[in-house]
Design an enzyme around this catalytic site. Sequence first.
Site, mmCIF file in Angstrom:
data_model
loop_
_atom_site.group_PDB
_atom_site.id
_atom_site.type_symbol
_atom_site.label_atom_id
_atom_site.label_comp_id
_atom_site.label_asym_id
_atom_site.label_seq_id
_atom_site.Cartn_x
_atom_site.Cartn_y
_atom_site.Cartn_z
ATOM 1 N N ASP A 170 0.859 -1.186 0.000
ATOM 2 C CA ASP A 170 0.000 0.000 0.000
ATOM 3 C C ASP A 170 0.893 1.234 0.000
ATOM 4 O O ASP A 170 1.171 1.835 1.035
ATOM 5 C CB ASP A 170 -0.919 -0.014 1.221
ATOM 6 N N ALA A 171 1.364 1.575 -1.194
ATOM 7 C CA ALA A 171 2.354 2.643 -1.339
ATOM 8 C C ALA A 171 1.794 3.892 -2.006
ATOM 9 O O ALA A 171 2.359 4.976 -1.880
ATOM 10 C CB ALA A 171 3.546 2.129 -2.155
ATOM 11 N N LYS A 172 0.695 3.740 -2.749
ATOM 12 C CA LYS A 172 0.025 4.844 -3.453
ATOM 13 C C LYS A 172 1.022 5.674 -4.264
ATOM 14 O O LYS A 172 1.001 6.904 -4.245
ATOM 15 C CB LYS A 172 -0.746 5.730 -2.470
ATOM 16 N N ARG A 173 1.871 4.978 -5.010
ATOM 17 C CA ARG A 173 2.833 5.662 -5.862
ATOM 18 C C ARG A 173 2.131 6.209 -7.097
ATOM 19 O O ARG A 173 1.063 5.751 -7.483
ATOM 20 C CB ARG A 173 3.959 4.712 -6.274
ATOM 21 N N THR A 188 -0.684 -0.320 -4.627
ATOM 22 C CA THR A 188 -1.688 0.725 -4.829
ATOM 23 C C THR A 188 -1.049 1.917 -5.533
ATOM 24 O O THR A 188 0.108 2.264 -5.281
ATOM 25 C CB THR A 188 -2.315 1.177 -3.504
#
Length: 278
Positions: free
Chosen positions: A91-94, A122
């Site tokens: 869950d890094a939302k890069r 993510t």
Amino acid sequence: MTRAELIQQIKIKKSFLCVGLDTDITKIPEHLLAEEDPIYAFNKAIIEATADLCVAYKPNIAFYESYGIKGWQSLQKTWKALPKDCLSIADAKRGDIGNTSKMYAQAFFDEQQSGLGFDSITIAPYMGKDSVTPFLDFDGKWAIVLALTSNEGSLDFQNFQNTSGLQLFEQVIDKVNTWGTIENLMYVVGATRGEGFIKIREHAPDHFLLVPGVGAQGGSLQDVCQYGMNKDCGLLVNSTRGIIYASKGLDFADRAREEALKLQQEMEVELINAGIIS
């Protein structure tokens, strides 16, 4: 993990539970602070207590990066401890320009280079196609794209309508659908926006949805299933605080299992009602 393998695990475990590993060292049981790596010790115990009840684990990368090298080492050990029959989600939302996204993809997908080999990550799609497709270039990996979130600030942008009346999150899904398939794309949809699943399913009827917000954040599992479940289940419902912080005592892992079991049992009922399992 392929789509078919994920669906199989949902049926075997009678669960579509994802356990979030947002491990905050200030919230874990005090006795673990004597361990060489308290974060990993906590995660390992949670994983061992819940592995048969869930189909995915989702470490929130910020909770590891914030501790520098030690945090990254904890993350590597945690990833290695994850069961092979569970989808691993970074869950890094890069989300950045193409060459930078390529490096992010290698950081989380290329075990030989980085020591990490997550199944999925993510992604924030604001910068468009070239910020997402580098993650799709890795065979067997998933991009989980932010679509409709449940935070207060989501209303700042996600519901804006174009001249045709489509809201921004709908436009995002329609565009992202053209970059990949149901075999390598999922979407993040917040559970506290139950009615939003109706619109989501109009644009992504067959994709898996990663759904945070059930439990401590107030989302209803029943609403999520009513509006978001499809013929293959199509849901990964995440719970974090309600499971991993159920207790700060010596019984923390047992209590985590109890809370995960409650959700798994509710999910089993929903799967039976939907005719996915018998």
